[in-house]
Design an enzyme around this catalytic site. Structure first.
Site, PDB file in Angstrom:
ATOM      1  N   GLU A 267       9.389  70.597  40.275  1.00 40.17           N
ATOM      2  CA  GLU A 267       8.613  70.613  41.521  1.00 40.17           C
ATOM      3  C   GLU A 267       9.153  71.677  42.480  1.00 40.17           C
ATOM      4  OE1 GLU A 267       8.933  66.408  42.231  1.00 40.17           O
ATOM      5  OE2 GLU A 267       7.622  66.060  40.520  1.00 40.17           O
TER       6      GLU A 267
ATOM      7  N   GLY B 281      11.536  59.182  37.529  1.00 42.65           N
ATOM      8  CA  GLY B 281      10.861  59.340  38.808  1.00 42.65           C
ATOM      9  C   GLY B 281      10.149  58.056  39.206  1.00 42.65           C
ATOM     10  N   GLY B 282       8.845  58.022  38.982  1.00 42.41           N
ATOM     11  CA  GLY B 282       8.003  56.907  39.432  1.00 42.41           C
ATOM     12  C   GLY B 282       8.555  55.527  39.098  1.00 42.41           C
TER      13      GLY B 282
ATOM     14  N   GLU C 221      12.969  68.147  31.143  1.00 47.35           N
ATOM     15  CA  GLU C 221      11.783  67.512  31.703  1.00 47.35           C
ATOM     16  C   GLU C 221      10.560  68.392  31.440  1.00 47.35           C
ATOM     17  OE1 GLU C 221      13.014  64.570  35.029  1.00 47.35           O
ATOM     18  OE2 GLU C 221      12.711  66.530  35.929  1.00 47.35           O
TER      19      GLU C 221
HETATM   20  P1  PGA Z   1       8.374  60.810  36.521  1.00 47.42           P
HETATM   21  O1  PGA Z   1       9.310  61.930  37.179  1.00 47.42           O
HETATM   22  O2  PGA Z   1       9.291  59.831  35.833  1.00 47.42           O
HETATM   23  O3  PGA Z   1       7.620  60.208  37.657  1.00 47.42           O
HETATM   24  O4  PGA Z   1       7.497  61.512  35.530  1.00 47.42           O
HETATM   25  C1  PGA Z   1      10.471  62.380  36.541  1.00 47.42           C
HETATM   26  C2  PGA Z   1      11.090  63.496  37.338  1.00 47.42           C
HETATM   27  O5  PGA Z   1      10.341  64.297  37.913  1.00 47.42           O
HETATM   28  O6  PGA Z   1      12.322  63.606  37.440  1.00 47.42           O
END
Ligand code: PGA
Length: 262
Positions: A107, A243-244, A176
């Site tokens: 990101e 993440g989520g 990732e």
């Molecule tokens: P996610 O995010 O588990 O919501 O896919 C992982 C991350 O961006 O570290």
């Protein structure tokens, strides 16, 4: 089959809370996570929580007496200090209890155009501040559809290898795939293992076998309570960056148990 002792020593689970929660929400979640994991985990599995900057101190306060818990920032400045309005220095993060820092999350690469040269400077600041970098890398869907995932990830790691080589202590990598982050799509266990084996091999070549064998390689991208166990069963998948699913204490605990039992 459980992982060997050597592989078990690399296990680590990190929670990337991203730009979620306020002070009260962070206190509630940290309290629940500490309570649930301390009750349910039977092994000293390290757990790293990465809340947003203003929440770090409160989360540190709630986790500091529990040895398995560590604190990470989600980013740091590429500068040591001075007139950089809005930036946060590694030494500041260390002073509020951080011992880890996420660097190069997709990101940040995508939305804030962070370049590899900048990421190398951030790794250097992590070193100067005594923070363990959790360096993220991964290919886009376009890269994968073109069959270029290995070349892309190799280039991402090589670009910062000199900075990583200078870190005297532990480094952590998080693979990732961008197409799996927040999308509900996960890499298959075989796809993750293939990429993790590639990363281990690159570390081996650049930093030697001891460092390569001691470096936790985390998988991240739509990890949840259902898909975690088969991913963690892979020999080079040492843990996760969640993440989520890390915003729900119960689900995060399921993922931690899957890793503890892998
Ligand atoms: P996610 O995010 O588990 O919501 O896919 C992982 C991350 O961006 O570290």
């Amino acid at each position: 089959m459980a992982k060997s002792d050597m592989n078990s020593a690399r296990k680590l689970l990190a929670a990337n809370w991203k730009m979620n929660l306020d002070l009260q929400g962070a206190r509630v979640l940290a309290t629940e996570v500490v309570h649930t994991l301390e009750q349910e985990l039977r092994t000293p599995l390290p757990i790293v929580l990465a809340p947003a900057f203003p929440l770090l101190q409160a989360v540190h306060h709630l986790t500091k007496d529990h040895a398995r818990f560590g604190l990470a920032a989600q980013d740091l400045s590429s500068h040591a200090k001075g007139a950089y309005t809005g930036e946060v220095a590694g030494t500041m993060l260390h002073s509020v209890g951080c011992r880890y820092v996420i660097i190069g999350h997709s990101e940040r690469r995508q939305y804030y155009k962070e370049t590899e040269a900048l990421l190398a400077l951030k790794i250097e600041q992590a070193r100067l501040s005594g923070l363990t970098p959790i360096f993220c890398l991964g290919e886009t869907l376009e890269n994968r559809e073109a069959g270029a995932q290995k070349d892309v990830v190799t280039a991402q790691l090589k670009a910062v290898m000199p900075a990583l080589a200078d870190i005297p202590g532990q480094i952590i990598l998080a693979y990732e795939p961008v197409w799996a982050i927040g999308t509900g799509r996960t890499a298959s266990p075989e796809q993750a293992q293939e990429m993790h084996a590639l990363l281990r091999g690159l570390l081996n070549k650049a930093l030697g076998s001891e460092r390569a064998e001691n470096t936790p390689l985390l998988y991240g991208g739509s990890l949840n309570a259902t898909n975690a166990a088969p991913l963690f069963a892979q020999p080079d998948v040492d843990g996760g960056l969640v993440g989520g699913a890390s915003l729900k204490a119960r689900e995060f605990a399921h993922i931690a148990l899957a890793l503890a039992n892998a």
